[in-house]
Design an enzyme around this catalytic site. Sequence first.
Site, mmCIF file in Angstrom:
data_model
loop_
_atom_site.group_PDB
_atom_site.id
_atom_site.type_symbol
_atom_site.label_atom_id
_atom_site.label_comp_id
_atom_site.label_asym_id
_atom_site.label_seq_id
_atom_site.Cartn_x
_atom_site.Cartn_y
_atom_site.Cartn_z
ATOM 1 N N ASP A 9 0.846 -1.189 0.000
ATOM 2 C CA ASP A 9 0.000 0.000 0.000
ATOM 3 C C ASP A 9 0.882 1.239 0.000
ATOM 4 O O ASP A 9 2.057 1.186 0.390
ATOM 5 C CB ASP A 9 -0.925 0.017 1.216
ATOM 6 C CG ASP A 9 -2.171 0.877 1.002
ATOM 7 O OD1 ASP A 9 -2.404 1.349 -0.139
ATOM 8 O OD2 ASP A 9 -2.912 1.105 1.982
ATOM 9 N N GLY A 10 0.302 2.337 -0.452
ATOM 10 C CA GLY A 10 0.953 3.632 -0.426
ATOM 11 C C GLY A 10 0.064 4.628 0.283
ATOM 12 O O GLY A 10 -1.146 4.438 0.376
ATOM 13 N N GLU A 47 2.395 3.861 -4.118
ATOM 14 C CA GLU A 47 1.798 2.553 -4.409
ATOM 15 C C GLU A 47 2.779 1.704 -5.228
ATOM 16 O O GLU A 47 2.979 0.527 -4.948
ATOM 17 C CB GLU A 47 0.478 2.712 -5.183
ATOM 18 C CG GLU A 47 -0.636 3.382 -4.416
ATOM 19 C CD GLU A 47 -1.387 2.474 -3.461
ATOM 20 O OE1 GLU A 47 -1.048 1.277 -3.348
ATOM 21 O OE2 GLU A 47 -2.333 2.970 -2.822
ATOM 22 N N ASP A 69 -4.311 -2.475 -3.434
ATOM 23 C CA ASP A 69 -5.583 -1.775 -3.583
ATOM 24 C C ASP A 69 -5.503 -0.682 -4.648
ATOM 25 O O ASP A 69 -6.410 0.123 -4.783
ATOM 26 C CB ASP A 69 -6.082 -1.220 -2.246
ATOM 27 C CG ASP A 69 -5.159 -0.185 -1.622
ATOM 28 O OD1 ASP A 69 -4.206 0.272 -2.283
ATOM 29 O OD2 ASP A 69 -5.395 0.163 -0.452
ATOM 30 N N HIS A 125 -9.159 -0.155 2.716
ATOM 31 C CA HIS A 125 -9.908 0.352 3.880
ATOM 32 C C HIS A 125 -11.243 -0.373 4.048
ATOM 33 O O HIS A 125 -12.247 0.236 4.407
ATOM 34 C CB HIS A 125 -10.109 1.872 3.772
ATOM 35 C CG HIS A 125 -8.845 2.597 3.468
ATOM 36 N ND1 HIS A 125 -7.842 2.765 4.414
ATOM 37 C CD2 HIS A 125 -8.380 3.161 2.329
ATOM 38 C CE1 HIS A 125 -6.844 3.424 3.849
ATOM 39 N NE2 HIS A 125 -7.136 3.668 2.599
ATOM 40 N N ASP A 135 -1.354 -0.745 4.905
ATOM 41 C CA ASP A 135 -1.732 0.653 5.034
ATOM 42 C C ASP A 135 -1.069 1.277 6.270
ATOM 43 O O ASP A 135 -0.539 2.388 6.212
ATOM 44 C CB ASP A 135 -3.257 0.777 5.126
ATOM 45 C CG ASP A 135 -3.705 2.212 5.315
ATOM 46 O OD1 ASP A 135 -3.506 3.021 4.383
ATOM 47 O OD2 ASP A 135 -4.240 2.533 6.395
#
Length: 145
Positions: A9-10, A47, A69, A125, A135
Amino acid sequence: MNHVVIYTDGACKGNPGPGGWGALLRSGAVEKELFGGEPETTNNRMEMTAVIEALAALKRPCRVTLYLDSEYVRKGITEWLKGWKAKGWVTAAKQPVKNVDLWQRLDDLVQHAGHQIEWRWVKGHAGDPGNERADSLANRGVPAR
């Protein structure tokens, strides 16, 4: 071949702004957490960096299930990249590909590291434990202002 499950994740505080990336790697009972960041970047760059750093951390060719994501990264690597390369790194709209430096690094890793990668999109999320950890790691990587 070892099977490794990776979540990436970023995160960005402002876009552009300070950003972080995070990756959770699992192989059997072994877990490794990676994170880092940049003082001025974009969410898409973070990301991509998360995926690049996670794949670069693998010491030998592996079977990889990679959860992310970011549709930008997933579609970029699975759908758009071939056309960008064929057109000399320009888009269908005849514009230069954004983040070309990272796309070229990612392409090199995918093509030459010997991994068998399955790209899986996961809703961000939304309570997926691996995505939530990635995350959290990305947010840890965001440099303080």
